[in-house]
Design a protein around this motif. Structure first.
Motif, PDB file in Angstrom:
ATOM      1  N   GLU A 212       0.765  -1.086  -0.235  1.00  8.92           N
ATOM      2  CA  GLU A 212       0.067  -0.040   0.097  1.00  8.92           C
ATOM      3  C   GLU A 212       0.784   1.265   0.036  1.00  8.92           C
ATOM      4  OE1 GLU A 212      -2.271  -3.297   2.369  1.00  8.92           O
ATOM      5  OE2 GLU A 212      -0.198  -2.217   2.331  1.00  8.92           O
ATOM      6  N   HIS A 213       1.765   1.074   0.796  1.00  9.43           N
ATOM      7  CA  HIS A 213       2.822   2.407   1.062  1.00  9.43           C
ATOM      8  C   HIS A 213       3.818   2.743  -0.516  1.00  9.43           C
ATOM      9  CE1 HIS A 213       5.544   5.290   2.457  1.00  9.43           C
ATOM     10  NE2 HIS A 213       6.743   4.627   2.251  1.00  9.43           N
ATOM     11  N   THR A 214       4.030   1.457  -1.170  1.00  6.95           N
ATOM     12  CA  THR A 214       4.575   1.523  -2.451  1.00  6.95           C
ATOM     13  C   THR A 214       3.727   2.235  -3.411  1.00  6.95           C
ATOM     14  OG1 THR A 214       6.132  -0.542  -1.821  1.00  6.95           O
ATOM     15  CG2 THR A 214       5.759   0.357  -3.962  1.00  6.95           C
ATOM     16  N   PHE A 215       2.607   1.696  -3.468  1.00  2.73           N
ATOM     17  CA  PHE A 215       1.568   2.106  -4.560  1.00  2.73           C
ATOM     18  C   PHE A 215       1.188   3.831  -3.994  1.00  2.73           C
ATOM     19  CE2 PHE A 215       0.978  -1.984  -6.323  1.00  2.73           C
ATOM     20  CZ  PHE A 215       0.167  -1.700  -7.335  1.00  2.73           C
ATOM     21  N   ALA A 216       1.101   4.028  -2.874  1.00  2.93           N
ATOM     22  CA  ALA A 216       0.963   5.641  -2.643  1.00  2.93           C
ATOM     23  C   ALA A 216       1.946   6.390  -3.177  1.00  2.93           C
ATOM     24  CB  ALA A 216       0.677   5.712  -1.225  1.00  2.93           C
ATOM     25  N   GLN A 217       3.271   5.735  -3.115  1.00  3.90           N
ATOM     26  CA  GLN A 217       4.210   6.732  -3.595  1.00  3.90           C
ATOM     27  C   GLN A 217       4.058   6.770  -5.270  1.00  3.90           C
ATOM     28  OE1 GLN A 217       7.589   4.385  -1.936  1.00  3.90           O
ATOM     29  NE2 GLN A 217       8.068   6.352  -0.419  1.00  3.90           N
ATOM     30  N   ASN A 218       4.146   5.473  -6.093  1.00  6.68           N
ATOM     31  CA  ASN A 218       3.728   5.321  -7.079  1.00  6.68           C
ATOM     32  C   ASN A 218       2.478   6.401  -7.601  1.00  6.68           C
ATOM     33  OD1 ASN A 218       5.567   3.598  -7.522  1.00  6.68           O
ATOM     34  ND2 ASN A 218       4.286   1.784  -7.466  1.00  6.68           N
ATOM     35  N   ILE A 219       1.457   6.305  -7.032  1.00  3.93           N
ATOM     36  CA  ILE A 219       0.248   7.015  -7.270  1.00  3.93           C
ATOM     37  C   ILE A 219       0.720   8.621  -7.443  1.00  3.93           C
ATOM     38  CG2 ILE A 219      -1.814   7.927  -6.427  1.00  3.93           C
ATOM     39  CD1 ILE A 219      -2.584   4.798  -5.864  1.00  3.93           C
ATOM     40  N   ARG A 221       3.680   9.812  -7.766  1.00  2.00           N
ATOM     41  CA  ARG A 221       4.600   9.954  -9.109  1.00  2.00           C
ATOM     42  C   ARG A 221       3.776  10.397 -10.294  1.00  2.00           C
ATOM     43  NH1 ARG A 221       7.560   5.570  -6.756  1.00  2.00           N
ATOM     44  NH2 ARG A 221       9.133   6.469  -5.398  1.00  2.00           N
ATOM     45  N   PHE A 222       2.892   9.344 -10.426  1.00  2.51           N
ATOM     46  CA  PHE A 222       1.798   9.222 -11.686  1.00  2.51           C
ATOM     47  C   PHE A 222       1.232  10.455 -11.724  1.00  2.51           C
ATOM     48  CE2 PHE A 222       2.543   4.499 -11.627  1.00  2.51           C
ATOM     49  CZ  PHE A 222       3.343   4.487 -12.744  1.00  2.51           C
ATOM     50  N   ALA A 223       0.451  10.839 -10.674  1.00  2.00           N
ATOM     51  CA  ALA A 223      -0.347  12.118 -10.566  1.00  2.00           C
ATOM     52  C   ALA A 223       0.492  13.426 -11.061  1.00  2.00           C
ATOM     53  CB  ALA A 223      -0.853  12.551  -9.178  1.00  2.00           C
ATOM     54  N   GLN A 224       1.652  13.645 -10.510  1.00  2.73           N
ATOM     55  CA  GLN A 224       2.637  14.626 -10.958  1.00  2.73           C
ATOM     56  C   GLN A 224       3.028  14.535 -12.409  1.00  2.73           C
ATOM     57  OE1 GLN A 224       6.024  15.714  -8.060  1.00  2.73           O
ATOM     58  NE2 GLN A 224       5.084  14.074  -6.708  1.00  2.73           N
ATOM     59  N   LEU A 225       3.208  13.406 -13.037  1.00  2.00           N
ATOM     60  CA  LEU A 225       3.422  13.238 -14.450  1.00  2.00           C
ATOM     61  C   LEU A 225       2.335  13.531 -15.237  1.00  2.00           C
ATOM     62  CD1 LEU A 225       5.206  11.996 -16.763  1.00  2.00           C
ATOM     63  CD2 LEU A 225       4.439   9.719 -16.153  1.00  2.00           C
ATOM     64  N   GLU A 226       1.095  13.236 -14.645  1.00  2.18           N
ATOM     65  CA  GLU A 226      -0.068  13.516 -15.603  1.00  2.18           C
ATOM     66  C   GLU A 226      -0.019  15.257 -15.416  1.00  2.18           C
ATOM     67  OE1 GLU A 226      -4.769  12.782 -15.712  1.00  2.18           O
ATOM     68  OE2 GLU A 226      -3.893  12.810 -13.676  1.00  2.18           O
ATOM     69  N   ALA A 227      -0.075  15.960 -14.261  1.00  2.54           N
ATOM     70  CA  ALA A 227       0.055  17.308 -14.259  1.00  2.54           C
ATOM     71  C   ALA A 227       0.775  17.964 -15.183  1.00  2.54           C
ATOM     72  CB  ALA A 227       0.275  17.795 -12.788  1.00  2.54           C
ATOM     73  N   PHE A 228       2.241  17.347 -15.334  1.00  3.42           N
ATOM     74  CA  PHE A 228       3.297  17.754 -16.184  1.00  3.42           C
ATOM     75  C   PHE A 228       2.994  17.707 -17.590  1.00  3.42           C
ATOM     76  CE2 PHE A 228       7.072  16.820 -18.887  1.00  3.42           C
ATOM     77  CZ  PHE A 228       7.869  18.161 -18.591  1.00  3.42           C
TER      78      PHE A 228
END
Length: 443
Positions: A212-219, A221-228
């Motif tokens: 869960e913690h790993t996915f939270a970190q990945n999520i 990162r992906f949210a920031q990538l989408e914003a970029f």
């Protein structure tokens, strides 16, 4: 003891709401939503509760409703409830029961929010829900947005429990001796989410106990990538997507320069609802014959010489408008017209006015769009010409061909291609006794 500091820190970090906002809590009666209820009560935020009875679990559904109602009454919290015939809705809309329940509850939550003047709707989804959502999206196929799954805040929906996982929620409910009800359907593997929860995720946690913690970190990162990516797409759109004549133009040379082509093109055309399959078809045809048309549910894209032209699809219901002799103001699609019968003629050689021999008109006239096979006798000529050929000669962009109004006589003959050319049969002559002026209003 409730984790009030972590709760308030999470709310502050993600700017979920302000202290004086009014929040509508979606409470089913299960552990997650009950914990959320008590956290909101403990920090002193103004809130009310909304509960959905989907009538899917008979006595158990009524038990859940009664539990939430009593919970709210015991602490003097406003309570909203509704009942759905979920299976009927699913059958009528040809969707799954899960999707039907989702559509119904979100629609009702928004209705209650607006009626009750609430600022946000709080959902009790947590980190495990986020993991399950990402896995479902990956299995079904997804873009970047699907990789980050559910976010702490999107529009009027907030998810203030995303700082907790399921194990932590179980511990907090037990430690604080919070009453709750158990949904028996959570144990059924007939649902995709439950199948992942009960069979797949336990296997993944053997590989990574901190899943869960790993996915939270990945999520994150992906949210920031989408914003970029969204920022880059906005900049690219302003540079190469040019609006003119109620349409959007992209130079084909600019499309061919895109890198990566498919990703950027898909994101550029996302507001026009073109699917990935259609994007592939566009790329395959870019160097082919002009005139190729591609459709989405709302728009069409046309390859026209060196451009890809995107325009809104005109509804077929709006393509015919009768014009009666007594009409003086007429509206057709986005066009406005004026019909008049002057006693004295002051002729102007302008494209937005058509001067017609009144005695040749058979009312009602019809305003419509171009149809396959249309032909007319262009003013000053004797023979017929197909409108499709006339449009080509005039170098009219293909997407405009379907939006130009055509004025048609009661006998089916074309009178005027609005703003372009009149039919020779309806011109004024020495024998004309009465004149009708059909005018396109221009700003």
């Amino acid at each position: 003891m409730l984790p009030l500091k972590q709760f308030e820190d999470f709310i502050s970090e993600h700017q979920l709401f302000e202290k004086d906002d009014r929040i509508l809590l979606a409470v089913s009666g299960g552990k997650d939503s009950v914990l959320m209820f008590h956290l909101f009560k403990a920090i002193g935020v103004k809130f009310a509760v909304a509960h959905c009875n989907f009538n899917l679990r008979a006595d158990e559904a009524q038990r859940d409703e009664n539990f939430v109602k009593l919970l709210c009454a015991s602490l003097n919290i406003p309570f909203y409830v509704t009942h759905f015939d979920t299976k009927k809705y699913a059958n009528e809309n040809k969707i799954s029961t899960q999707m039907a329940a989702r559509n119904l509850r979100y629609q009702w939550f928004e209705e209650v929010r607006l009626a009750g003047n609430f600022d946000y709707i709080a959902l009790a989804q947590h980190q495990n829900d986020a993991v399950e959502t990402v896995l479902i999206n990956l299995v079904r196929g997804t873009g970047i947005a699907g990789l980050h799954g559910i976010l702490p805040k999107r529009d009027r929906l907030i998810r203030p429990l995303l700082f907790l996982n399921r194990g932590e929620i179980d511990f907090l409910v037990d430690e604080n001796d919070l009453d709750f009800v158990e949904d028996s359907s959570n144990l059924s593997v007939n649902y995709t989410r439950n199948k992942l929860r009960l069979r797949v995720i336990p296997q993944l946690k053997e590989i990574n106990p901190n899943l869960e913690h790993t996915f939270a970190q990945n999520i994150n990162r992906f949210a920031q990538l989408e914003a970029f990516l969204n920022i880059q797409i906005q900049n690219l759109s302003e540079k190469i997507l040019i609006k003119k004549n109620n349409a959007y133009y992209i130079l084909i040379d600019e499309i061919l320069k895109l890198n990566p082509q498919k990703l950027l093109m898909f994101e550029l055309l996302k507001p026009f609802h073109f699917t990935e399959t259609v994007i592939d078809e566009i790329f395959a045809a870019l160097k082919g014959q002009t005139g190729k048309i591609f459709l989405s549910n709302t728009h069409q894209a046309v390859i026209n010489r060196g451009d890809l032209i995107i325009s809104e699809v005109v509804s077929s219901a709006a393509r015919n408008q009768f014009v009666h002799s007594t009409d003086d103001e007429i509206t057709f699609n986005d066009f406005e017209f004026k019909l008049s019968y002057p006693d004295q003629l002051n002729f102007e050689a302008v494209k937005h006015k058509s001067y017609l021999d009144r005695d040749h008109l058979i009312f009602p006239l019809i305003l419509r769009n171009w149809q396959q096979g249309d032909k007319f006798i262009p003013l000053g000529m004797r023979g017929f010409k197909k409108l499709s050929d006339y449009f080509i000669d005039e170098k009219l962009p293909l997407h405009l061909k379907n939006s130009i109004p055509i004025l048609v006589n009661g006998n089916g003959e074309i009178i005027w291609i609005v703003g372009m050319r009149q039919d020779n049969r309806y011109k004024l002559t020495k024998a004309t006794k009465k004149v009708a002026i059909f005018e396109l209003k221009i700003d």
